[in-house]
Motif scaffolding. Sequence first.
Motif, PDB file in Angstrom:
ATOM      1  N   GLY A  52       0.820  -1.196   0.000  1.00 28.07           N
ATOM      2  CA  GLY A  52       0.000   0.000   0.000  1.00 28.07           C
ATOM      3  C   GLY A  52       0.857   1.249   0.000  1.00 28.07           C
ATOM      4  N   GLY A  53       0.208   2.389  -0.229  1.00 21.01           N
ATOM      5  CA  GLY A  53       0.949   3.636  -0.340  1.00 21.01           C
ATOM      6  C   GLY A  53       0.701   4.620   0.776  1.00 21.01           C
ATOM      7  N   LYS A  54       0.124   4.167   1.896  1.00 15.30           N
ATOM      8  CA  LYS A  54      -0.211   5.087   2.983  1.00 15.30           C
ATOM      9  C   LYS A  54       1.047   5.567   3.703  1.00 15.30           C
ATOM     10  CE  LYS A  54      -4.871   3.352   3.953  1.00 15.30           C
ATOM     11  NZ  LYS A  54      -5.765   2.767   4.981  1.00 15.30           N
ATOM     12  N   VAL A  55       1.112   6.876   3.908  1.00 14.36           N
ATOM     13  CA  VAL A  55       2.168   7.503   4.697  1.00 14.36           C
ATOM     14  C   VAL A  55       1.545   8.703   5.391  1.00 14.36           C
ATOM     15  CG1 VAL A  55       4.417   8.638   4.668  1.00 14.36           C
ATOM     16  CG2 VAL A  55       3.934   6.854   3.009  1.00 14.36           C
ATOM     17  N   ILE A 216      10.278  20.349   4.467  1.00 16.94           N
ATOM     18  CA  ILE A 216       9.913  19.064   3.879  1.00 16.94           C
ATOM     19  C   ILE A 216       8.408  19.062   3.639  1.00 16.94           C
ATOM     20  CG2 ILE A 216       9.881  16.557   4.195  1.00 16.94           C
ATOM     21  CD1 ILE A 216      12.240  16.855   6.080  1.00 16.94           C
ATOM     22  N   ARG A 217       8.014  18.546   2.492  1.00 15.81           N
ATOM     23  CA  ARG A 217       6.600  18.511   2.134  1.00 15.81           C
ATOM     24  C   ARG A 217       6.138  17.073   1.918  1.00 15.81           C
ATOM     25  NH1 ARG A 217       3.798  22.859   0.881  1.00 15.81           N
ATOM     26  NH2 ARG A 217       4.881  24.861   0.952  1.00 15.81           N
ATOM     27  N   LEU A 218       4.889  16.831   2.279  1.00 25.10           N
ATOM     28  CA  LEU A 218       4.205  15.567   2.000  1.00 25.10           C
ATOM     29  C   LEU A 218       3.059  15.875   1.056  1.00 25.10           C
ATOM     30  CD1 LEU A 218       3.766  12.508   2.694  1.00 25.10           C
ATOM     31  CD2 LEU A 218       2.205  13.297   4.481  1.00 25.10           C
ATOM     32  N   GLN A 219       3.040  15.228  -0.105  1.00 15.86           N
ATOM     33  CA  GLN A 219       2.039  15.554  -1.117  1.00 15.86           C
ATOM     34  C   GLN A 219       1.524  14.292  -1.775  1.00 15.86           C
ATOM     35  OE1 GLN A 219       3.492  18.546  -3.904  1.00 15.86           O
ATOM     36  NE2 GLN A 219       1.726  19.787  -3.348  1.00 15.86           N
ATOM     37  N   ALA A 220       0.208  14.220  -1.929  1.00 14.31           N
ATOM     38  CA  ALA A 220      -0.388  13.067  -2.586  1.00 14.31           C
ATOM     39  C   ALA A 220      -0.024  13.060  -4.062  1.00 14.31           C
ATOM     40  CB  ALA A 220      -1.903  13.098  -2.415  1.00 14.31           C
ATOM     41  N   ALA A 221       0.267  11.866  -4.573  1.00 17.15           N
ATOM     42  CA  ALA A 221       0.623  11.715  -5.988  1.00 17.15           C
ATOM     43  C   ALA A 221      -0.560  11.260  -6.821  1.00 17.15           C
ATOM     44  CB  ALA A 221       1.771  10.724  -6.134  1.00 17.15           C
ATOM     45  N   ASP A 222      -1.762  11.293  -6.263  1.00 11.46           N
ATOM     46  CA  ASP A 222      -2.948  10.861  -6.991  1.00 11.46           C
ATOM     47  C   ASP A 222      -3.106  11.691  -8.268  1.00 11.46           C
ATOM     48  OD1 ASP A 222      -3.168   9.411  -4.734  1.00 11.46           O
ATOM     49  OD2 ASP A 222      -4.935  10.429  -3.942  1.00 11.46           O
ATOM     50  N   LEU A 271       4.412  11.575  -2.025  1.00  9.63           N
ATOM     51  CA  LEU A 271       5.793  12.002  -2.222  1.00  9.63           C
ATOM     52  C   LEU A 271       6.234  12.805  -1.007  1.00  9.63           C
ATOM     53  CD1 LEU A 271       5.676  13.346  -5.895  1.00  9.63           C
ATOM     54  CD2 LEU A 271       6.715  11.218  -5.124  1.00  9.63           C
ATOM     55  N   VAL A 272       7.469  12.593  -0.587  1.00  5.00           N
ATOM     56  CA  VAL A 272       8.076  13.391   0.474  1.00  5.00           C
ATOM     57  C   VAL A 272       9.301  14.051  -0.141  1.00  5.00           C
ATOM     58  CG1 VAL A 272       9.111  13.371   2.770  1.00  5.00           C
ATOM     59  CG2 VAL A 272       7.292  11.735   2.209  1.00  5.00           C
ATOM     60  N   TYR A 273       9.347  15.387  -0.147  1.00  7.39           N
ATOM     61  CA  TYR A 273      10.453  16.063  -0.803  1.00  7.39           C
ATOM     62  C   TYR A 273      10.844  17.334  -0.060  1.00  7.39           C
ATOM     63  CZ  TYR A 273       6.761  19.003  -2.876  1.00  7.39           C
ATOM     64  OH  TYR A 273       5.693  19.835  -3.065  1.00  7.39           O
ATOM     65  N   GLU A 274      12.091  17.760  -0.278  1.00  6.29           N
ATOM     66  CA  GLU A 274      12.600  18.956   0.379  1.00  6.29           C
ATOM     67  C   GLU A 274      12.362  20.181  -0.493  1.00  6.29           C
ATOM     68  OE1 GLU A 274      16.761  18.491   1.166  1.00  6.29           O
ATOM     69  OE2 GLU A 274      17.121  17.433  -0.709  1.00  6.29           O
ATOM     70  N   GLU A 275      12.166  21.321   0.170  1.00 10.10           N
ATOM     71  CA  GLU A 275      11.827  22.541  -0.556  1.00 10.10           C
ATOM     72  C   GLU A 275      13.021  23.153  -1.279  1.00 10.10           C
ATOM     73  OE1 GLU A 275       9.972  25.138   2.328  1.00 10.10           O
ATOM     74  OE2 GLU A 275       7.999  24.561   1.569  1.00 10.10           O
ATOM     75  N   ASN A 276      14.213  22.971  -0.733  1.00 11.84           N
ATOM     76  CA  ASN A 276      15.388  23.580  -1.335  1.00 11.84           C
ATOM     77  C   ASN A 276      16.482  22.536  -1.451  1.00 11.84           C
ATOM     78  OD1 ASN A 276      17.644  25.264  -2.000  1.00 11.84           O
ATOM     79  ND2 ASN A 276      16.582  26.995  -1.095  1.00 11.84           N
ATOM     80  N   VAL A 277      16.945  22.304  -2.674  1.00 15.93           N
ATOM     81  CA  VAL A 277      17.952  21.270  -2.923  1.00 15.93           C
ATOM     82  C   VAL A 277      19.331  21.894  -2.998  1.00 15.93           C
ATOM     83  CG1 VAL A 277      18.699  19.443  -4.486  1.00 15.93           C
ATOM     84  CG2 VAL A 277      16.266  19.946  -4.220  1.00 15.93           C
ATOM     85  N   GLY A 278      20.293  21.282  -2.326  1.00 20.98           N
ATOM     86  CA  GLY A 278      21.686  21.655  -2.539  1.00 20.98           C
ATOM     87  C   GLY A 278      22.179  22.808  -1.721  1.00 20.98           C
TER      88      GLY A 278
END
Length: 303
Positions: A52-55, A216-222, A271-278
């Motif tokens: 499953g994809g629950k987070v 850090i952001r949590l966003q649905a990929a639906d 998806l879990v991703y960071e707002e600023n890379v590098g």
Amino acid sequence: SSDVCSSDLIYQIVLGALSVGLFLLGWRLAFFYVLAPKVSRLPGLRPVHYVGGKVSAQAVVTSRPQDPGLISTASVSLQLHPHETLYVRHRFLQSRSNAFDMGTQWIFDWRMPLSSIAAHLLVLTRIRALETPRDLVLASTGADAMGELSVLTVPEGSALVIRPRNLVGIIRSSDQKVRITREWKLNQPIAWLMLKLRFVVVHGPVRVIVRGHRGIRLQAADGGRSINSDAVIAFSANLEVRPIRAEPIWQYLNGEQALFTDSYTGGPGFLVYEENVGLGGHQNVVSRNLGRIYDTVLTVFGV
């Protein structure tokens, strides 16, 4: 005659530079209009089909309460129950109750020694509550002062692809082992094109603490979502990832963006991703190029 020779030499240099420039431009245009559409139509990679994809993320108080997608702060407060064990990088441990059983975990996962070493998951602090729930605080400090932390919960039956280098700690039930699998994709051509030969998958039930730059952001990929792959910290293991051509063409031609961006589909998932890379200060050319090679090697092996 010397002036004529000098003019001819300058003319030849300019003509040669122009020819090389046009040749490179032609190749980049061919990649954009011919190669990229063909690659974008190839089947994507799905790390694990049967999970499953629950987070979910631990509730945090941020400076932007109107933005529920933001799930990180500079420090997080955790409560450990007697049946739970926390493995954490010691430099992130800011304060704790004295009523903890403390120990050392020399390497995070002996089944994955090279990945643990590459992700700096060595000499971790092992923490257990003794009789009653106790609290502790984790914080991003020192050289990582611009980093923020988030606590993700992966329930039973779900799994999360994670980059170990973004992993700060893991909380598991004391009577359960953390199940971590390595999903190799060597037999799929798209994996070689994307330089994603292996995924590191953490299976629930487990809580993981991750770090990212500035937020850090949590966003649905639906319905599908596209994002710069360098920003992704983790994603639901049931999602399909594949490259799609980045737009617009001008940003690709002048080097502001790569030819491809990653598309995540096939949810429900997150998806879990960071707002600023590098973020990491200024580097000289040699250090920057060596860093890019190192990061590419880590990405190939899912680290």
